[in-house]
Design a protein around this motif. Structure first.
Motif, PDB file in Angstrom:
ATOM      1  N   GLY A  49     -28.929   0.061 -29.268  1.00 50.51           N
ATOM      2  CA  GLY A  49     -30.318  -0.276 -28.968  1.00 50.51           C
ATOM      3  C   GLY A  49     -31.183  -0.465 -30.200  1.00 50.51           C
ATOM      4  O   GLY A  49     -32.312  -0.924 -30.083  1.00 50.51           O
ATOM      5  N   LEU A  50     -30.675  -0.121 -31.382  1.00 46.28           N
ATOM      6  CA  LEU A  50     -31.445  -0.280 -32.612  1.00 46.28           C
ATOM      7  C   LEU A  50     -31.116  -1.614 -33.269  1.00 46.28           C
ATOM      8  O   LEU A  50     -29.970  -2.042 -33.282  1.00 46.28           O
ATOM      9  N   LYS A  51     -32.118  -2.255 -33.812  1.00 50.82           N
ATOM     10  CA  LYS A  51     -31.940  -3.531 -34.515  1.00 50.82           C
ATOM     11  C   LYS A  51     -31.763  -3.261 -36.004  1.00 50.82           C
ATOM     12  O   LYS A  51     -32.387  -2.369 -36.568  1.00 50.82           O
ATOM     13  N   CYS A  52     -30.928  -4.068 -36.629  1.00 45.00           N
ATOM     14  CA  CYS A  52     -30.727  -3.959 -38.070  1.00 45.00           C
ATOM     15  C   CYS A  52     -32.019  -4.337 -38.766  1.00 45.00           C
ATOM     16  O   CYS A  52     -32.741  -5.192 -38.270  1.00 45.00           O
ATOM     17  N   PRO A  53     -32.330  -3.653 -39.835  1.00 48.06           N
ATOM     18  CA  PRO A  53     -31.485  -2.803 -40.669  1.00 48.06           C
ATOM     19  C   PRO A  53     -31.538  -1.320 -40.332  1.00 48.06           C
ATOM     20  O   PRO A  53     -30.984  -0.504 -41.070  1.00 48.06           O
ATOM     21  N   ILE A  54     -32.184  -0.913 -39.238  1.00 48.41           N
ATOM     22  CA  ILE A  54     -32.337   0.511 -38.922  1.00 48.41           C
ATOM     23  C   ILE A  54     -30.990   1.254 -38.879  1.00 48.41           C
ATOM     24  O   ILE A  54     -30.867   2.327 -39.476  1.00 48.41           O
ATOM     25  N   PRO A  55     -29.940   0.744 -38.207  1.00 48.10           N
ATOM     26  CA  PRO A  55     -28.670   1.485 -38.205  1.00 48.10           C
ATOM     27  C   PRO A  55     -28.119   1.730 -39.610  1.00 48.10           C
ATOM     28  O   PRO A  55     -27.627   2.822 -39.899  1.00 48.10           O
ATOM     29  N   VAL A  56     -28.235   0.746 -40.488  1.00 50.59           N
ATOM     30  CA  VAL A  56     -27.726   0.907 -41.856  1.00 50.59           C
ATOM     31  C   VAL A  56     -28.566   1.931 -42.611  1.00 50.59           C
ATOM     32  O   VAL A  56     -28.021   2.783 -43.322  1.00 50.59           O
ATOM     33  N   ALA A  78     -22.936   0.555 -32.428  1.00 50.09           N
ATOM     34  CA  ALA A  78     -24.130  -0.289 -32.521  1.00 50.09           C
ATOM     35  C   ALA A  78     -24.024  -1.451 -31.540  1.00 50.09           C
ATOM     36  O   ALA A  78     -22.936  -1.925 -31.250  1.00 50.09           O
ATOM     37  N   THR A  79     -25.172  -1.899 -31.065  1.00 52.41           N
ATOM     38  CA  THR A  79     -25.202  -3.040 -30.142  1.00 52.41           C
ATOM     39  C   THR A  79     -25.768  -4.292 -30.792  1.00 52.41           C
ATOM     40  O   THR A  79     -25.644  -5.373 -30.219  1.00 52.41           O
ATOM     41  N   ASP A  80     -26.367  -4.176 -31.955  1.00 52.45           N
ATOM     42  CA  ASP A  80     -26.902  -5.347 -32.652  1.00 52.45           C
ATOM     43  C   ASP A  80     -25.733  -6.196 -33.140  1.00 52.45           C
ATOM     44  O   ASP A  80     -24.881  -5.706 -33.877  1.00 52.45           O
ATOM     45  N   PRO A  81     -25.665  -7.470 -32.744  1.00 53.16           N
ATOM     46  CA  PRO A  81     -24.543  -8.325 -33.162  1.00 53.16           C
ATOM     47  C   PRO A  81     -24.429  -8.505 -34.672  1.00 53.16           C
ATOM     48  O   PRO A  81     -23.361  -8.838 -35.183  1.00 53.16           O
ATOM     49  N   GLY A  82     -25.501  -8.254 -35.407  1.00 53.00           N
ATOM     50  CA  GLY A  82     -25.458  -8.365 -36.858  1.00 53.00           C
ATOM     51  C   GLY A  82     -24.927  -7.118 -37.555  1.00 53.00           C
ATOM     52  O   GLY A  82     -24.688  -7.133 -38.767  1.00 53.00           O
ATOM     53  N   ALA A  83     -24.724  -6.042 -36.809  1.00 52.12           N
ATOM     54  CA  ALA A  83     -24.328  -4.770 -37.418  1.00 52.12           C
ATOM     55  C   ALA A  83     -22.998  -4.844 -38.179  1.00 52.12           C
ATOM     56  O   ALA A  83     -22.924  -4.334 -39.300  1.00 52.12           O
ATOM     57  N   PRO A  84     -21.936  -5.441 -37.634  1.00 53.96           N
ATOM     58  CA  PRO A  84     -20.685  -5.482 -38.407  1.00 53.96           C
ATOM     59  C   PRO A  84     -20.848  -6.153 -39.765  1.00 53.96           C
ATOM     60  O   PRO A  84     -20.362  -5.642 -40.782  1.00 53.96           O
TER      61      PRO A  84
END
Length: 75
Positions: free
Chosen positions: A9-16, A36-42
């Motif tokens: 549910g968090l958008k990058c860059p928050i997970p990083v 993570a669910t943000d497709p940009g996370a990987p």
């Protein structure tokens, strides 16, 4: 040791950014497992590992739309 962090549910860059804080608390060789669910996370975590020297172990999808990213803490 494996530590888990739920970034769904968090958008990058928050997970990083949050993962960076958690990694500071871990020892070399420990693993941080991020969901993570943000497709940009990987892609973001791959870049994070390149810059920090940590090791990206994998980034599979344990369930549709969720990316499980595993980072080994550098020594």
């Amino acid at each position: 040791m494996i530590r888990q962090y739920d970034a769904r549910g968090l958008k990058c860059p928050i997970p990083v950014l949050k993962a960076r804080k958690i990694i500071k608390e871990l020892q070399p060789g420990d693993i941080l497992e991020i969901d993570a669910t943000d497709p940009g996370a990987p892609k973001d975590f791959a870049h994070f590992c390149e810059v920090t020297g940590n090791r990206l172990l994998d980034g599979g999808e344990p369930e549709p739309g969720v990316f499980r990213i595993r980072v080994e803490v550098a020594g």
